[in-house]
Structures are given as structure tokens and as C-alpha cells.
Design a protein around this motif. Structure first.
Motif, short mmCIF file in Angstrom:
data_model
loop_
_atom_site.label_atom_id
_atom_site.label_comp_id
_atom_site.label_asym_id
_atom_site.label_seq_id
_atom_site.Cartn_x
_atom_site.Cartn_y
_atom_site.Cartn_z
N GLN A 162 -7.49 -0.35 0.56
CA GLN A 162 -6.27 -1.17 0.52
C GLN A 162 -6.13 -1.93 -0.79
N ASN A 163 -7.24 -2.44 -1.32
CA ASN A 163 -7.14 -3.16 -2.59
C ASN A 163 -6.83 -2.22 -3.75
N THR B 150 0.82 -1.21 0.00
CA THR B 150 0.00 0.00 0.00
C THR B 150 0.86 1.27 0.00
N TYR C 59 -15.26 -4.18 -2.19
CA TYR C 59 -14.23 -5.11 -2.65
C TYR C 59 -14.38 -5.37 -4.15
N ALA D 281 -13.17 -2.49 -6.29
CA ALA D 281 -11.71 -2.48 -6.37
C ALA D 281 -11.21 -3.49 -7.40
N LYS D 282 -11.80 -4.69 -7.40
CA LYS D 282 -11.37 -5.72 -8.34
C LYS D 282 -11.71 -5.33 -9.79
N ALA E 60 -4.11 -9.20 -1.86
CA ALA E 60 -5.38 -8.51 -1.68
C ALA E 60 -5.79 -8.56 -0.22
N LYS E 61 -6.62 -7.60 0.18
CA LYS E 61 -7.28 -7.69 1.48
C LYS E 61 -8.58 -8.43 1.26
N GLN F 80 -3.26 -2.50 -5.97
CA GLN F 80 -3.33 -2.66 -7.42
C GLN F 80 -2.67 -1.49 -8.14
#
Length: 322
Positions: free
Chosen positions: A83-84, A43, A137, A140-141, A65-66, A88
Motif C-alpha cells: 500500500q505504501n 492506491t 514499511y 517502502a519509505k 501512508a499506511k 507513493q
């Protein structure tokens, strides 16, 4: 002599990352570069950039990943999205800046809409509303997929994305409250067997359909997709649709999975389904025709995979006594 390819596996201590490491350790032509989170905070933009500047990396598997279950996603949504996204953005930008041409980003099936048509094809992305409990989540992905696509379009990089179905196996999280369905039930059946319990209660009606993939198959698919020639890979994808589903293309009911689990663990009592508890989506199945067309198919069936996982659990159960 030909020099070895230096490969960075980000998240190498997690379930998927560790499986990828096991795959790559068998290769004589690869030199693994591994850093724990204490050695490298992904991070930290400055820290990640300094790492890539110093290490001369050739390829990256971005498995870091978180992650967490429904409860964690509900309680810590800001942590999950921030965080993700940070991991990335830092890894992909630094990989590009230091001329890493090939990268594989690992996502999640939660990128697809809650009511996506079954089985879920790659084209379902961004066609509907996400499941609210893990939306941060999932967002983020999705951003990770779009980062890879954007660096490919603007800079000519070869950054690929794979989206796994429900995974299980070695190094899974067996926490009694915060784990996913297979590790949670495996621990529950095991402890019931030791206690001589007459029954095990499973949440829900047992009727929802789920697809499960052993993590060693996921790792094998990841390496396979990473090492496809650019022409072969690009011929099987479409502009702005560069991610590939990874799964078995087969599913079973939770009841069938629980029955198989009891057999593997050796629990001989009754299995009771508590229909007052939520079922979740009635079905979540991946369309894996694109990956099959590329020449890859899974090898580890559910019962065999559960047996492998249970053997590992028995050998490592001291760490789960909490």
C-alpha cells in the motif's frame, strides 16, 4: 489579481497531514485541495491520474501512508509494503505527468539502519541492516526517497523528502494496544488517574533514550522546507542525498518522559517499570544539523507539547472509549 496556489495535501486527515492543513489554512495565497480516502483511493493508479488531470495542482504534500505499531507491522507486512509503495508511485508519477514541479514526501526515521551511529545523519541511509519488525514499511519509505531523487535527476523536478523523528500530538492514535509510546502512556495515565490507581506500569527499564517532536513543529518544518528557494535547498543537500531529518536534536529517557507525562496528566501514584519487557533500541536520535543550517529549529518543548496534546485528548476522548 494573483491566483492562489493550489496545494494538494495527501493524507489530510492523519496526524501529520491535518497539522500541515492547519498551517496552510493560515495562508491567504493558498487554495487547499483535499480528498478523503473514500473520495480518492491513492492506491488506484487510474483514480490518482484522473484526479491530477482534473485538478490543476501546483504543489503536493505527500503525507498519506499506511502506518501502525510493531504488532501491525509484524502481522500485515505485505499490506504495509504494497500500500505504501502504491500510494507513493501513483502520486509521484501522476504529479510529474501533470507537470507538478514541487512535491514534499514525508518519510520516517525507520529508514535508518537498526545499529546506525547516534545521532543518525542523513548519510546513514542504506549503510546497514534495518530493524526487522518494520522492514517492509521502511523499504517502502526508502523507495519514496529514491523516487523523488530519480524524478529530480531524470526530469528536473523539485521533489523533496523530510524524515521526522518520533511524532505526537493532535489526531494521534490513542488505541490501548496499537499506538506509539506517548499516546499509549497518556491514555494509561489518564485512566489510572480516573480510577484512583496506585501505580502505572511502563514496559521496559525506562533507560532507553528517545527523541520526540510535536506534530505542529513537524508541519511547520514541512512547510518551511517546501518553500525554501531551490538554490538554498540544493546548496544544503548532496547529489543522491536529498532527504532532510526533522527533529529536535535532543532526547530523554523513557523514564523522564513518563515522569513528565504523569505531571501533565495529574497522576499522583507510582510509576513502575517492568524490566522483563523489551526496551528496544537503546537510543534513537536524529542529527538535525542540516535543517538547522537551513534556518529552522523546533519551538514546542516536550512538557508544553504533552500539555497541548492532553488538552486535545480530553476534548476528544469520546472517540477513544473502545
Amino acid at each position: 489579481m494573483t491566483s492562489k496556489k493550489r496545494v494538494f495535501v495527501a493524507g489530510h486527515k492523519g496526524m501529520v497531514g491535518s497539522a500541515i492543513v492547519r498551517q496552510l489554512k493560515q495562508r491567504a495565497d493558498i487554495e487547499l485541495v483535499l480528498k478523503s480516502r473514500h473520495e480518492l483511493d491513492l492506491t488506484s493508479q487510474a483514480g490518482v491520474d484522473a484526479f491530477f488531470a482534473a485538478e490543476s495542482i501546483d504543489e503536493v504534500y505527500l503525507a498519506a501512508a499506511k502506518v501502525g505499531g510493531i504488532h501491525a507491522n509484524n502481522v500485515f507486512p505485505a499490506d504495509f509494503i504494497y500500500q505504501n509503495l502504491a500510494i507513493q508511485c501513483n502520486v509521484i508519477q501522476s504529479a510529474h505527468k501533470h507537470d507538478v514541479q514541487r512535491l514534499l514526501f514525508l518519510g520516517s526515521s525507520c529508514i535508518y539502519p537498526k545499529l546506525a551511529q547516534q545521532p543518525m545523519a542523513e548519510s546513514a541511509l542504506l549503510t546497514g541492516t534495518l530493524e526487522p519488525t518494520n522492514e517492509p514499511y521502511a523499504i517502502a519509505k526508502i523507495a519514496g526517497i529514491k523516487l523523488c531523487e530519480s524524478y529530480n535527476r531524470q526530469f528536473g523536478r523539485d521533489y523533496r523528502s523530510v524524515m521526522p523523528t518520533n511524532l505526537y500530538g493532535e489526531n494521534d492514535n490513542f488505541h490501548p494496544e496499537n499506538s506509539h509510546v506517548i499516546p499509549a502512556l497518556m491514555r494509561r495515565f489518564h485512566e489510572a488517574k480516573l480510577a484512583g490507581a496506585a501505580e502505572v506500569v511502563v514496559w521496559g527499564s525506562g533507560t532507553p533514550m528517545r527523541e520526540f517532536l510535536h506534530v505542529d513543529d513537524m508541519a511547520a518544518a514541512s512547510v518551511y522546507v517546501m518553500e525554501l528557494g531551490a538554490d538554498s535547498y540544493q546548496a544544503n543537500t548532496q547529489p543522491m542525498l536529498s532527504h532532510i531529518n526533522v527533529g529536535t536534536g535532543e532526547d530523554c529517557t523513557i523514564r523522564e518522559m513518563a515522569t513528565t507525562m504523569a505531571k501533565v496528566v495529574g497522576f499522583e501514584g507510582s510509576i513502575v517499570f517492568d524490566a522483563t519487557k523489551p526496551d528496544g533500541a537503546p537510543r534513537k536520535l536524529m542529527n538535525v544539523s542540516r535543517l538547522k543550517d537551513l534556518g529552522w529549529n523546533y519551538k514546542i518543548g516536550l512538557e508544553a507539547g504533552l500539555a497541548i496534546t492532553y488538552d486535545w485528548f480530553l476534548s476528544n476522548q469520546d472517540q477513544f472509549r473502545k
